[in-house]
Write an enzyme that holds these catalytic residues in place. Sequence first.
Site, PDB file in Angstrom:
ATOM      1  CG  HIS A 198      -4.307   4.036  13.235  1.00 11.69           C
ATOM      2  ND1 HIS A 198      -3.160   3.986  12.466  1.00 11.69           N
ATOM      3  CD2 HIS A 198      -3.911   3.955  14.526  1.00 11.69           C
ATOM      4  CE1 HIS A 198      -2.104   3.897  13.265  1.00 11.69           C
ATOM      5  NE2 HIS A 198      -2.525   3.859  14.521  1.00 11.69           N
ATOM      6  CG  HIS A 227      -6.995   9.422  11.497  1.00 10.65           C
ATOM      7  ND1 HIS A 227      -7.810   8.392  11.914  1.00 10.65           N
ATOM      8  CD2 HIS A 227      -5.730   8.915  11.467  1.00 10.65           C
ATOM      9  CE1 HIS A 227      -7.063   7.309  12.120  1.00 10.65           C
ATOM     10  NE2 HIS A 227      -5.811   7.603  11.855  1.00 10.65           N
ATOM     11  CG  ASP A 259      -1.060   1.980   9.779  1.00 14.87           C
ATOM     12  OD1 ASP A 259      -1.927   1.315   9.159  1.00 14.87           O
ATOM     13  OD2 ASP A 259      -1.260   3.149  10.169  1.00 14.87           O
ATOM     14  CG  ASP A 287      -4.340   3.181   8.397  1.00 18.99           C
ATOM     15  OD1 ASP A 287      -3.436   3.704   7.724  1.00 18.99           O
ATOM     16  OD2 ASP A 287      -4.413   3.263   9.643  1.00 18.99           O
TER      17      ASP A 287
HETATM   18 ZN    ZN Z   1      -2.892   4.291  10.404  1.00 19.33          ZN
END
Ligand code: ZN
Length: 308
Positions: free
Chosen positions: A166, A127, A245, A164
């Site tokens: 995200h 991120h 995740d 991931d």
């Molecule tokens: Zn994540």
Amino acid sequence: MTGTAFITHPSCLQHEMGPGHPECPDRLTAIADQLIASGLDAHVTRYEAPRASVEQVARVHDRRYIDAIEAASPASGLRYLDPDTALNPQSVPAAFHAAGAVVHAVDLVCGGKHRNAFCAVRPPGHHAESRRAMGFCIFNSVAIGAAHALAVHGLSRVAIVDFDVHHGNGTEEMFTDDPRVLMVSTFQYPLYPYSGVDNPAPNMVNIPLSAGNGGTEFRDAVRKHWLPALDDHEPELILVSAGFDAHREDPLAGLAFVEDDYAWVTRELIDVAGRHAKGRIVSTLEGGYALSALGRSVVAHLRELITH
Ligand SMILES: [Zn+2]
């Protein structure tokens, strides 16, 4: 050239963002425990991560941002960079060593010492944008590793694979329209950071999945979108933003992957790397917050890296 390198650093266990924060040191302990329980620990070569240099980090981050992060490092207590992301006194060293782990992994794999490598590091990185920390991330380690491979090892094409849950907005921001770097990802959408669905750049293959989707939808996306793009790109090195995740047990999101999905995608990536990249894969930990599921999933991923 033999086997799998496993790279970590003690500072990654000392970075801590307050009681109850899901991105916690126990994540690395859970991985270490499952590695021992599985017997795989005997089949990796361990390395302590060096500290990435400012020059290495500055290939993808603005120097003023790096200076600001170093200046923000607290002598005690916590300093918040965003509502989810904080520094304790060990966080900045941990971020430099997490990036250094991926740089070292690239050196080991591109130098022919190991076929592949896994970096068990935190903070995660995908991120982090060139000028912004966010979402538990400070420096974008996988991007720093990719830039290192291009700058130092003479590679002209690399791929970054991100599974991931995200979306890796930082990686996207750094490499959009860079024809040397193909990014392929899957992520739950809508979900933090709400990016990844509107980028027309030809080197961005970001595939959203819906809440509740599991291995079937993931594998379909990989077969239909990732593998053709990877074969077109012919990467000389595959880097993996390995977040776990999307596991069904994870408390932060709503996909339903299981360990076998991580094993499967790892085998697919090993096949791609065998076709184009002399087998070279550098994987680094991103998310994964259900401790037992995280440990089991990393073992499933590593078992494939070790045995193929
Ligand atoms: Zn994540």
